[in-house]
Design a protein around this motif. Structure first.
Motif, PDB file in Angstrom:
ATOM      1  N   ARG A  46       2.242 -32.890  39.592  1.00  0.00           N
ATOM      2  CA  ARG A  46       3.559 -32.328  39.913  1.00  0.00           C
ATOM      3  C   ARG A  46       4.501 -33.435  40.404  1.00  0.00           C
ATOM      4  NH1 ARG A  46       4.508 -27.115  40.242  1.00  0.00           N
ATOM      5  NH2 ARG A  46       2.320 -26.677  40.585  1.00  0.00           N
ATOM      6  N   PHE A  50       7.941 -34.543  38.526  1.00  0.00           N
ATOM      7  CA  PHE A  50       9.202 -34.585  39.255  1.00  0.00           C
ATOM      8  C   PHE A  50       9.864 -35.951  39.116  1.00  0.00           C
ATOM      9  CE2 PHE A  50      11.675 -35.144  43.194  1.00  0.00           C
ATOM     10  CZ  PHE A  50      12.534 -34.062  43.078  1.00  0.00           C
ATOM     11  N   ASN A  51       9.090 -37.023  39.217  1.00  0.00           N
ATOM     12  CA  ASN A  51       9.647 -38.373  39.091  1.00  0.00           C
ATOM     13  C   ASN A  51      10.104 -38.673  37.667  1.00  0.00           C
ATOM     14  OD1 ASN A  51       9.535 -39.329  41.771  1.00  0.00           O
ATOM     15  ND2 ASN A  51       7.317 -39.529  41.580  1.00  0.00           N
ATOM     16  N   MET A  53      11.293 -36.398  35.678  1.00  0.00           N
ATOM     17  CA  MET A  53      12.544 -35.652  35.570  1.00  0.00           C
ATOM     18  C   MET A  53      13.676 -36.427  36.247  1.00  0.00           C
ATOM     19  SD  MET A  53      13.291 -31.662  36.468  1.00  0.00           S
ATOM     20  CE  MET A  53      12.690 -31.793  38.127  1.00  0.00           C
ATOM     21  N   LEU A  54      13.403 -37.016  37.411  1.00  0.00           N
ATOM     22  CA  LEU A  54      14.427 -37.820  38.092  1.00  0.00           C
ATOM     23  C   LEU A  54      14.804 -39.052  37.274  1.00  0.00           C
ATOM     24  CD1 LEU A  54      13.392 -37.741  41.852  1.00  0.00           C
ATOM     25  CD2 LEU A  54      15.300 -36.579  40.752  1.00  0.00           C
ATOM     26  N   ALA A  70      18.556 -31.372  34.195  1.00  0.00           N
ATOM     27  CA  ALA A  70      17.439 -31.981  34.925  1.00  0.00           C
ATOM     28  C   ALA A  70      17.797 -32.190  36.388  1.00  0.00           C
ATOM     29  CB  ALA A  70      17.047 -33.306  34.270  1.00  0.00           C
ATOM     30  N   LEU A  71      19.038 -32.614  36.653  1.00  0.00           N
ATOM     31  CA  LEU A  71      19.457 -32.806  38.036  1.00  0.00           C
ATOM     32  C   LEU A  71      19.503 -31.477  38.784  1.00  0.00           C
ATOM     33  CD1 LEU A  71      20.369 -34.650  40.285  1.00  0.00           C
ATOM     34  CD2 LEU A  71      22.693 -34.535  39.372  1.00  0.00           C
ATOM     35  N   ALA A  74      15.977 -30.466  39.579  1.00  0.00           N
ATOM     36  CA  ALA A  74      15.433 -31.238  40.699  1.00  0.00           C
ATOM     37  C   ALA A  74      15.990 -30.731  42.026  1.00  0.00           C
ATOM     38  CB  ALA A  74      15.749 -32.726  40.510  1.00  0.00           C
ATOM     39  N   TYR A  77      14.395 -27.431  42.830  1.00  0.00           N
ATOM     40  CA  TYR A  77      13.001 -27.641  43.233  1.00  0.00           C
ATOM     41  C   TYR A  77      12.931 -28.045  44.697  1.00  0.00           C
ATOM     42  CZ  TYR A  77       8.223 -29.374  43.161  1.00  0.00           C
ATOM     43  OH  TYR A  77       6.905 -29.585  43.431  1.00  0.00           O
ATOM     44  N   VAL A  78      13.789 -28.964  45.098  1.00  0.00           N
ATOM     45  CA  VAL A  78      13.794 -29.420  46.491  1.00  0.00           C
ATOM     46  C   VAL A  78      14.267 -28.302  47.422  1.00  0.00           C
ATOM     47  CG1 VAL A  78      14.894 -31.030  48.102  1.00  0.00           C
ATOM     48  CG2 VAL A  78      14.018 -31.854  45.914  1.00  0.00           C
TER      49      VAL A  78
END
Length: 140
Positions: A46, A50-51, A53-54, A70-71, A74, A77-78
């Motif tokens: 995971r 996530f990385n 995607m970043l 994508a942003l 992210a 998600y956070v």
């Protein structure tokens, strides 16, 4: 990640009356839980996803619509990960019962709305920039 994470951690969705009222959607949640357990078997998977995607956000050769989505994913998600972490911390400190936001339909419903909204906007060729707070942060 946002559509996969809440169903994976949202056991409360399946324990609520929601699953009895909406059996087709409940089956979708179970399918997403199975997909999540398959894709993210290792603890680091995971974090790696996530990385990646970043990293795609800053790849200028990718289309702007993809980077914007994508942003937003992210950020979502956070935003939805922090209450879960805070809830787990509070539970461990106070022996508090499960919070509704942690494992319940609130997280699933909010993210389901955001994902459906983004999909509909993308299919119409528009930026999904109507999600409060998230879209404003993603635009900046």
């Amino acid at each position: 990640l946002p559509p996969l994470d809440p169903p994976a951690t949202g056991e409360g969705v399946m324990l609520s009356t929601w699953s009895e009222n909406y059996p087709v959607l409940a089956r979708c949640v179970v399918t997403l839980q199975d997909l999540d357990s398959f894709l993210f078997q290792a603890w680091w998977a995971r974090v790696l996803a996530f990385n990646v995607m970043l990293a795609s956000i800053w790849a200028s050769q990718l289309p702007q619509l993809l980077r914007f989505n994508a942003l937003q994913a992210a950020i979502l998600y956070v935003i939805f990960y922090l209450p879960r972490t805070t809830s787990l911390l509070a539970q461990s400190l106070q022996n508090d019962p499960d919070s509704y936001f942690d494992n319940g339909p609130a997280v699933f419903g909010a993210l389901l709305f955001c994902v459906v909204y983004a999909v509909v906007c993308n299919l119409n060729g528009r930026f999904p920039d109507g999600i409060p707070f998230v879209s404003g942060v993603a635009r900046e």
